[in-house]
Design an enzyme around this catalytic site. Sequence first.
Site, PDB file in Angstrom:
ATOM      1  N   ALA A   1       8.707  32.014  86.545  1.00  0.00           N
ATOM      2  CA  ALA A   1       8.514  31.284  85.346  1.00  0.00           C
ATOM      3  C   ALA A   1       8.374  29.726  85.706  1.00  0.00           C
ATOM      4  CB  ALA A   1       9.635  31.722  84.379  1.00  0.00           C
TER       5      ALA A   1
ATOM      6  N   SER B   1       3.099  27.513  87.634  1.00  0.00           N
ATOM      7  CA  SER B   1       2.078  28.314  87.708  1.00  0.00           C
ATOM      8  C   SER B   1       1.876  29.102  86.515  1.00  0.00           C
ATOM      9  CB  SER B   1       1.759  28.999  89.077  1.00  0.00           C
ATOM     10  OG  SER B   1       1.787  28.208  90.356  1.00  0.00           O
TER      11      SER B   1
ATOM     12  N   LYS C   1       1.692  17.808  89.403  1.00  0.00           N
ATOM     13  CA  LYS C   1       1.099  18.229  88.129  1.00  0.00           C
ATOM     14  C   LYS C   1       1.744  17.972  86.857  1.00  0.00           C
ATOM     15  CE  LYS C   1      -1.100  22.211  90.532  1.00  0.00           C
ATOM     16  NZ  LYS C   1      -1.285  23.581  90.254  1.00  0.00           N
TER      17      LYS C   1
HETATM   18  P1  ATR Z   1       4.784  26.998  90.936  1.00  0.00           P
HETATM   19  O1  ATR Z   1       4.137  25.726  90.311  1.00  0.00           O
HETATM   20  O2  ATR Z   1       3.906  27.601  92.002  1.00  0.00           O
HETATM   21  O3  ATR Z   1       4.929  27.981  89.698  1.00  0.00           O
HETATM   22  P2  ATR Z   1       7.650  26.399  90.839  1.00  0.00           P
HETATM   23  O4  ATR Z   1       7.415  25.738  89.493  1.00  0.00           O
HETATM   24  O5  ATR Z   1       8.395  25.853  91.748  1.00  0.00           O
HETATM   25  O6  ATR Z   1       6.154  26.788  91.513  1.00  0.00           O
HETATM   26  O7  ATR Z   1       7.958  28.040  90.487  1.00  0.00           O
HETATM   27  C1  ATR Z   1       8.435  28.767  91.416  1.00  0.00           C
HETATM   28  C2  ATR Z   1       9.047  30.081  91.020  1.00  0.00           C
HETATM   29  O8  ATR Z   1       9.167  31.094  92.021  1.00  0.00           O
HETATM   30  C3  ATR Z   1      10.071  30.106  90.196  1.00  0.00           C
HETATM   31  O9  ATR Z   1       9.922  31.171  89.136  1.00  0.00           O
HETATM   32  C4  ATR Z   1      11.186  30.346  91.017  1.00  0.00           C
HETATM   33  O10 ATR Z   1      12.563  31.014  90.460  1.00  0.00           O
HETATM   34  P3  ATR Z   1      13.649  30.086  89.646  1.00  0.00           P
HETATM   35  O11 ATR Z   1      12.785  29.816  88.499  1.00  0.00           O
HETATM   36  O12 ATR Z   1      14.618  30.939  89.552  1.00  0.00           O
HETATM   37  O13 ATR Z   1      13.748  29.048  90.793  1.00  0.00           O
HETATM   38  C5  ATR Z   1      10.722  31.703  92.061  1.00  0.00           C
HETATM   39  N1  ATR Z   1      11.044  31.687  93.404  1.00  0.00           N
HETATM   40  C6  ATR Z   1      10.940  30.961  94.458  1.00  0.00           C
HETATM   41  N2  ATR Z   1      11.749  31.446  95.427  1.00  0.00           N
HETATM   42  C7  ATR Z   1      12.385  32.728  95.160  1.00  0.00           C
HETATM   43  C8  ATR Z   1      13.277  33.760  95.528  1.00  0.00           C
HETATM   44  N3  ATR Z   1      13.495  33.505  96.900  1.00  0.00           N
HETATM   45  N4  ATR Z   1      13.542  34.653  94.892  1.00  0.00           N
HETATM   46  C9  ATR Z   1      13.226  34.553  93.454  1.00  0.00           C
HETATM   47  N5  ATR Z   1      12.378  33.819  92.740  1.00  0.00           N
HETATM   48  C10 ATR Z   1      12.159  32.729  93.629  1.00  0.00           C
END
Ligand code: ATR
Length: 284
Positions: free
Chosen positions: A133, A136, A70
């Site tokens: 953050a 999405s 994306k």
């Molecule tokens: P998307 O495009 O679906 O938003 P992404 O850009 O990879 O996917 O973002 C994933 C989000 O899930 C982020 O906010 C991530 O937190 P970090 O920015 O700290 O990495 C969050 N996330 C994923 N796994 C997590 C977990 N186990 N605990 C807390 N936050 C998590």
Amino acid sequence: VTDSKAINSCVIGWPISHSRSPLIHGFWLQKYGIDGTYTKRAVEPENLASFFSSMKEKGLSGCNVTIPHKEQAAKLITNLDDRARRIGSVNTVYLQDSALHATSTDGEGFCRNIETALPDWSFQGKSILMIGAGGSSRAIADELLRRGANRIALANRTIAKAEQLRLVFGKQIEPIGLAEIGNHLPHCDLLVNTTSAGLAGASDIPVDLSRLREDAVVTDIVYTPLKTQLITNAENRGLRIVTGLGMLLHQAVRGFELWFGVKPVVTEELYTLIARDIDPGYQP
Ligand code: ATR
């Protein structure tokens, strides 16, 4: 069966096998009797640029773009609309006068899902508490502010990413740490989870829903499982909930209209079809 008049689109990702977009667009193509195809294509990151430059030769009118392309697609395509430019991400690509254009419909899909599920709902003046953050979250924050949301408390494990969104979207975004979620719950109208933490049954980020107001709404963009732990907990507390699958369905509307020329409707029948693909035991 394809002939020279058929309109062709697809979804690209790496990997792509899990995508349910062909099921959604296939349903609409059949429903509206359109001579068209919608397939899935695995495109490796290093082949993304050549995929876009050869779209016309391949007979494609456009495509959806999913993980992990994306952001890179937004860099490769020159004609981006306001939304795509602001969030630096695209999910919908279309050929217009032989030139490639792109937009992001994720934020719109998110908002339409809530508006359809809750007919009296308006985002105007609302206080939102959003967890996550990532990409999405960016798309959703942009659309929420366009629709008049008052403020968005943005909780993220990596607070620097939430701070980045404040730089892009301004002071209506308040970056907070996950530990501060509890303090913000009593003041929010809408709680949104955009993190992948609760994906496929993994444990959610713990949220003490008893601190939410009774009229608060809870939504999760994760739709595998159809009801995440957060949604189930909110339902058990008697709160209004909106499940994530509707966002996937609503984000698909605009692409279908751009490629095939008909604005499709998201129906109960479509929801059930896709829900059963995720969970064969799903009952409307
Ligand atoms: P998307 O495009 O679906 O938003 P992404 O850009 O990879 O996917 O973002 C994933 C989000 O899930 C982020 O906010 C991530 O937190 P970090 O920015 O700290 O990495 C969050 N996330 C994923 N796994 C997590 C977990 N186990 N605990 C807390 N936050 C998590």
